[in-house]
Motif scaffolding. Structure first.
Motif, short mmCIF file in Angstrom:
data_model
loop_
_atom_site.label_atom_id
_atom_site.label_comp_id
_atom_site.label_asym_id
_atom_site.label_seq_id
_atom_site.Cartn_x
_atom_site.Cartn_y
_atom_site.Cartn_z
N ALA A 16 31.59 25.99 40.91
CA ALA A 16 31.69 27.40 41.30
C ALA A 16 33.07 27.95 40.97
O ALA A 16 34.08 27.35 41.31
CB ALA A 16 31.41 27.55 42.79
N VAL B 74 26.21 32.33 42.79
CA VAL B 74 27.37 31.57 42.39
C VAL B 74 27.64 31.83 40.90
O VAL B 74 26.70 31.98 40.11
CB VAL B 74 27.15 30.06 42.67
CG1 VAL B 74 26.05 29.46 41.80
CG2 VAL B 74 28.44 29.27 42.46
N MET C 297 31.19 28.84 47.32
CA MET C 297 32.38 28.38 46.62
C MET C 297 32.53 26.86 46.70
O MET C 297 33.32 26.27 45.96
CB MET C 297 33.65 29.07 47.17
CG MET C 297 33.76 30.53 46.78
SD MET C 297 33.65 30.84 45.00
CE MET C 297 35.31 30.41 44.47
N ASN D 298 36.51 36.58 43.88
CA ASN D 298 37.07 35.24 43.94
C ASN D 298 37.53 34.85 45.33
O ASN D 298 37.84 33.69 45.57
CB ASN D 298 38.29 35.14 43.01
CG ASN D 298 37.86 35.03 41.58
OD1 ASN D 298 37.10 34.15 41.23
ND2 ASN D 298 38.31 35.96 40.76
#
Ligand code: ADP
Ligand code: MG
Length: 303
Positions: A178, A143, A173, A123
């Motif tokens: 996403a 993604v 991102m 993340n």
């Protein structure tokens, strides 16, 4: 076989009523052939409203009987491969309708014994570096969020450096929807696909084929009704137009038919434990002579 039509001079309702009764009472099967689809349309409608089916000509009946007669015998060796049913149920019972997350997909594939690419999900930029250290370069970045990743620029192949990793992470991102980025080891092999469609009134249909142009252009897809055994799985594979590719052509490495058949029966076993799977799409799996590995899998649940 009762063949009964009309010249249109008389009403044949009572004849079809008798036929309906006899189908109920008779100890042998009765096959109605009702050819007067125009002249006796009303009477046939009424016959149908009793829940009856009929053939409109005897050759169609003959073809249907021949099909049933020539159908392969049900398989006797119906031993499904052992899968971790408890782990599968644990996921299925705790999710909402819709697509499973990558982690949930991983658990299902691992529980079913379907080989997949080693992958990590991150993340943040810090996390992605840690994740990358657990894998071998070159890597693939994808993604997490959008369903069709390539379409939105969400797949980057052949990542060879940490700086490339960071840069691609930032870009991915920014893609709409996403939520994270997945890292996989970059693998090679011939692209295959395997999946499941759920057809109301029919059940789960298992599909397989070769990837790329074979599926997109030629629509070279085999299907079989779940549950399937190994023999049926091999039949599905052998009926593909591109089957020869499994043997290896023009110096290209072949693909293990045995492992692909094993994956198909494992999908079948998974469906037995998790009939809530309404859609499963493994596209591609990368096939080699000694292994087949799923690199992209999508599963949708509906309870
Ligand atoms: P999507 O189908 O959502 O666009 P995929 O995960 O299938 O995304 O990736 C797109 C393509 O990238 C695949 O069809 C395959 O050709 C290639 N690819 C994906 N993952 C890998 C991998 N781990 N190793 C090698 N090639 C890959
Ligand atoms: Mg794909």
């Amino acid at each position: 076989v009762v063949i009964f039509g009309t010249t249109g001079m008389v009403d044949v309702t009572d004849v079809y009523e008798v036929l309906n009764q006899k189908i109920n009472d008779c100890r042998k099967p009765v096959f109605p052939v009702l050819p007067s689809i125009v002249l006796a349309a009303k009477e046939m409608e009424r016959f149908k409203s009793h829940g009856r089916a009929y053939f409109t000509d005897e050759s169609a009946l003959g073809k249907a009987i021949a099909k049933v007669y020539n159908r392969p015998k049900p398989a006797s060796d119906f031993i499904s491969p052992a899968i971790d049913a408890e782990a599968v149920r644990n996921v299925i019972d705790n999710v909402q309708n819709g697509y499973l997350t990558p982690i949930e997909v991983q658990v299902l594939l691992d529980s079913a014994g379907i080989n997949r690419a080693k992958e990590e999900i991150a993340n943040s930029e810090v996390e992605i570096i840690i994740c990358a250290s657990k894998l071998n370069f070159p890597l693939v970045m994808k993604v997490v969020g959008p369903v069709h990743k390539s379409d939105v620029g969400g797949v980057a192949l052949n990542i060879t450096s940490v700086s490339q990793l960071r840069e691609t992470f930032r870009k991915m991102m920014e893609i709409e929807g996403a939520v994270a980025v997945m890292l996989q080891e970059m693998l090679s092999g011939t692209e295959l696909f395997a999946g499941v469609n759920f057809e109301p009134k029919v059940g789960h249909v298992i599909l397989c084929g070769l990837g790329g142009v074979f599926i997109e252009v030629i629509k070279d897809i085999s299907s079989g009704l779940s549950p399937l055994n190994k023999d049926s799985a091999h039949d599905m594979i052998r009926s593909l137009i591109g089957y020869k590719i499994f043997a290896g052509v023009r110096g290209k490495e072949g693909i293990s038919e045995e492992i692909f058949a094993d994956i198909i029966v494992r999908i079948s076993a998974l469906l037995q434990v998790a009939p809530e799977i309404r859609e499963m799409d493994m596209n591609p799996l990368l096939g080699r002579i000694d292994s087949i590995t799923a690199v992209d899998a999508r599963i949708r649940i509906e309870k």
